[in-house]
Design an enzyme around this catalytic site. Structure first.
Site, PDB file in Angstrom:
ATOM      1  N   TYR A  29      80.534  55.066  40.100  1.00 30.44           N
ATOM      2  CA  TYR A  29      80.161  55.378  38.705  1.00 30.44           C
ATOM      3  C   TYR A  29      79.469  56.748  38.645  1.00 30.44           C
ATOM      4  CZ  TYR A  29      80.601  50.257  38.308  1.00 30.44           C
ATOM      5  OH  TYR A  29      81.030  48.948  38.353  1.00 30.44           O
ATOM      6  N   TRP A  33      75.603  56.307  32.329  1.00 33.47           N
ATOM      7  CA  TRP A  33      75.974  55.109  31.566  1.00 33.47           C
ATOM      8  C   TRP A  33      74.826  54.747  30.637  1.00 33.47           C
ATOM      9  CZ3 TRP A  33      79.644  55.823  35.134  1.00 33.47           C
ATOM     10  CH2 TRP A  33      80.864  55.172  34.983  1.00 33.47           C
ATOM     11  N   ASN A  34      75.193  54.195  29.487  1.00 35.19           N
ATOM     12  CA  ASN A  34      74.251  53.967  28.403  1.00 35.19           C
ATOM     13  C   ASN A  34      73.114  53.002  28.766  1.00 35.19           C
ATOM     14  OD1 ASN A  34      73.151  52.861  25.995  1.00 35.19           O
ATOM     15  ND2 ASN A  34      74.885  53.578  24.809  1.00 35.19           N
ATOM     16  N   TRP A  35      73.438  51.700  28.944  1.00 40.33           N
ATOM     17  CA  TRP A  35      72.315  50.770  29.145  1.00 40.33           C
ATOM     18  C   TRP A  35      71.735  50.887  30.540  1.00 40.33           C
ATOM     19  CZ3 TRP A  35      73.167  44.723  29.246  1.00 40.33           C
ATOM     20  CH2 TRP A  35      74.246  44.381  30.025  1.00 40.33           C
ATOM     21  N   TYR A  81      86.483  58.783  39.178  1.00 41.04           N
ATOM     22  CA  TYR A  81      86.403  57.712  38.187  1.00 41.04           C
ATOM     23  C   TYR A  81      87.631  57.684  37.275  1.00 41.04           C
ATOM     24  CZ  TYR A  81      84.709  54.641  34.541  1.00 41.04           C
ATOM     25  OH  TYR A  81      84.583  53.600  33.653  1.00 41.04           O
ATOM     26  N   GLN A 102      77.596  50.468  24.098  1.00 41.65           N
ATOM     27  CA  GLN A 102      77.140  49.466  25.070  1.00 41.65           C
ATOM     28  C   GLN A 102      75.906  48.770  24.501  1.00 41.65           C
ATOM     29  OE1 GLN A 102      76.435  51.021  29.082  1.00 41.65           O
ATOM     30  NE2 GLN A 102      77.968  49.640  29.924  1.00 41.65           N
ATOM     31  N   GLY A 160      79.257  45.453  28.202  1.00 40.33           N
ATOM     32  CA  GLY A 160      78.593  45.623  29.489  1.00 40.33           C
ATOM     33  C   GLY A 160      78.930  44.516  30.472  1.00 40.33           C
ATOM     34  N   ASP A 162      82.008  43.434  31.659  1.00 43.19           N
ATOM     35  CA  ASP A 162      83.385  43.915  31.585  1.00 43.19           C
ATOM     36  C   ASP A 162      84.493  42.861  31.669  1.00 43.19           C
ATOM     37  OD1 ASP A 162      81.634  46.000  31.921  1.00 43.19           O
ATOM     38  OD2 ASP A 162      82.983  47.169  33.152  1.00 43.19           O
ATOM     39  N   ARG A 196      86.849  42.868  41.935  1.00 38.09           N
ATOM     40  CA  ARG A 196      87.098  43.688  40.745  1.00 38.09           C
ATOM     41  C   ARG A 196      88.092  43.013  39.785  1.00 38.09           C
ATOM     42  NH1 ARG A 196      83.785  47.471  39.324  1.00 38.09           N
ATOM     43  NH2 ARG A 196      85.490  48.312  38.130  1.00 38.09           N
ATOM     44  N   GLU A 393      74.722  46.242  43.216  1.00 37.57           N
ATOM     45  CA  GLU A 393      75.012  46.190  41.774  1.00 37.57           C
ATOM     46  C   GLU A 393      74.823  44.777  41.234  1.00 37.57           C
ATOM     47  OE1 GLU A 393      78.928  47.646  40.992  1.00 37.57           O
ATOM     48  OE2 GLU A 393      78.767  47.392  38.819  1.00 37.57           O
TER      49      GLU A 393
HETATM   50  C1  GLC Z   1      80.040  48.201  35.054  1.00 35.57           C
HETATM   51  C2  GLC Z   1      79.187  47.142  34.357  1.00 35.57           C
HETATM   52  C3  GLC Z   1      78.437  47.768  33.194  1.00 35.57           C
HETATM   53  C4  GLC Z   1      77.632  48.951  33.714  1.00 35.57           C
HETATM   54  C5  GLC Z   1      78.505  49.939  34.490  1.00 35.57           C
HETATM   55  C6  GLC Z   1      77.695  51.011  35.211  1.00 35.57           C
HETATM   56  O1  GLC Z   1      81.025  48.700  34.210  1.00 35.57           O
HETATM   57  O2  GLC Z   1      79.963  46.075  33.926  1.00 35.57           O
HETATM   58  O3  GLC Z   1      77.599  46.831  32.586  1.00 35.57           O
HETATM   59  O4  GLC Z   1      76.980  49.592  32.671  1.00 35.57           O
HETATM   60  O5  GLC Z   1      79.248  49.265  35.489  1.00 35.57           O
HETATM   61  O6  GLC Z   1      76.747  50.434  36.047  1.00 35.57           O
END
Ligand code: GLC
Length: 425
Positions: A29, A33-35, A81, A102, A160, A162, A196, A393
């Protein structure tokens, strides 16, 4: 041991820092990322408050003119990505970004920073207030479909969570668009295929992106006419909580101009909450909006009514009964999917594993509503997982083994801010 982990956690945050914003983990990643960033701010706040606010500030820089804060901000292209900026093709804000949002934990994180800080923190929140309010307004207006009582989601990634089996209902109703370009997934290069989502799921995720692109990312059209439309107890309860927290901040700042609007959002969500109540499961469940069908499983988002101070006493009791049922089946709470459901897989992404950020908000809500035993168990289970396996994670809910990304930012952040038994850091 805890002290050692505290140091490791700080090192992870510093290593994942890309100059004011943090990637969730290197390679898998590589963007903001938002949250993730909101939770990361809580971690930075334990040793560098300015850096915590900077994380939030850089996230706001990605806001679209319509108010949406996208789920990913692509500050620079990264071949590691998929799907990157050339697939999303958005132009709604200052940076290329995803075309969906998100879960909006941002306002609740701001309130936590204010409560643990001082006048300076309130000043920072003041500078961000209008942008956050605009984002909440976007959810209530552009993501609430015509005639539907609650805010919804147009893409599983927006929740979030997925590839949670919750979304199969909506995905089953849609076809893969024959016009999607051939693509190469990168997630299966960086992570084990068995952990995945499947190829068919991915084709559908890309189909929704194509629809968004085809309507020029007109968010109202994406909501009302898009191929996927479901209501999510996660987004619903998180937004409801965030509206309450933003109203609390408005009161601290004397922003009386925003009181009525925020109170209106909260009342709308209170009235809409029953829409998500699935009597068959005795729980709040995801729901396909067009068919009205409920998902038949208790996900980690089903455990969030406490966090939002929502639901009737009977609904809360039903939620607790489900948590009790599940606690007897797994070694670590709270699994992302129901261990009694056929499609439960304890190691596959959102089909079973425990996720740190979900445990954090679930536990917070339980504690606030007096369910202190469960609240503590949910916190300690995350601490045990990190002590056993490290800063993954997410974690296999039966064995405690770490899954997918390593040296993960929100895991490190939430260890520092919340799960570590040694809060002195
Ligand atoms: C995955 C998770 C998501 C998170 C992202 C980055 O897509 O499902 O919730 O924000 O990874 O960590």
């Amino acid at each position: 041991m805890a002290l050692d982990l505290n140091q490791q956690a700080r090192d992870i945050l510093n290593r994942n820092d890309r100059g004011g914003y943090t990637v969730p983990t290197a390679r898998l990643y590589p963007y903001q990322w938002n949250w993730d960033s909101a939770f990361v701010a809580l971690g930075f706040a334990t040793f560098n408050r300015d850096r915590a606010w900077q994380e939030l500030e850089l996230l706001l820089q990605g806001q679209w003119d319509n108010g949406m804060i996208p789920h990913i901000i692509f500050r620079r292209d990264d071949p590691d990505y998929f799907p990157g900026p050339s697939v999303w093709q958005t132009s709604g804000g200052a940076f290329p970004s995803g075309g969906i949002s998100q879960p909006p934990v941002f306002a609740s994180v701001m309130l936590e920073l204010i409560e643990s800080g001082g006048a300076e923190d309130l000043g920072q929140a003041q500078a961000m207030f209008d942008q956050v309010l605009k984002w909440h307004r976007w959810f209530h207006h552009d993501r609430t479909p015509n005639g539907c009582p609650v805010v919804c989601t147009v893409h599983p990634w927006e929740t979030g969570r997925d590839n949670c089996p919750d979304w199969e209902l909506g995905l089953d109703r849609m076809d893969v668009d024959e016009g999607i370009e051939p693509y190469t997934r990168m997630d299966t290069v960086h992570a084990d295929v068995s952990e995945r989502p499947s190829k068919l799921q991915y084709d559908k995720y890309v189909t929704i992106i194509k629809f968004g692109r085809d309507v020029g990312w007109d968010q109202k059209r994406l909501t009302n006419e898009g191929p996927f439309l479901m209501a999510d107890p996660g987004i619903h309860f998180i937004l409801m909580r965030a509206d309450r927290d933003l109203l609390a901040i408005a009161k601290m700042l004397g922003r009386s101009d925003a009181f009525d609007e925020l109170q209106g959002f909260i009342s709308k969500s209170e009235t809409g909450t029953d829409y998500l109540w699935n009597p068959d499961m005795n729980a709040f469940c995801a729901r396909d909006v067009r068919s009205g069908t409920f998902s038949q499983g208790f996900s980690s988002a089903s455990a969030l009514p406490f966090y939002a101070d929502a639901g009737t006493p009977a609904q809360r009791q039903g939620t607790l009964d489900n948590i009790k049922r599940i606690a007897a089946k797994v070694d670590y709470l709270i699994p992302s999917w129901d261990p009694d459901a056929a499609d439960f897989e304890p190691q596959r992404y959102w089909c079973g594993p425990v996720w740190p950020q979900m445990n954090n908000i679930i536990s917070k809500g339980l504690a606030e509503q007096g369910e202190t035993d469960f609240a503590e168990q949910v916190r300690q289970d995350l601490a045990r997982l990190i002590e056993k396996s490290g800063f993954f994670e997410c974690f296999n809910t039966m064995t405690g083994d770490g899954c997918i990304g390593t040296d993960f930012s929100w895991t490190a952040a939430l260890w520092l801010a919340w799960a570590s038994p040694n809060q002195e850091n």
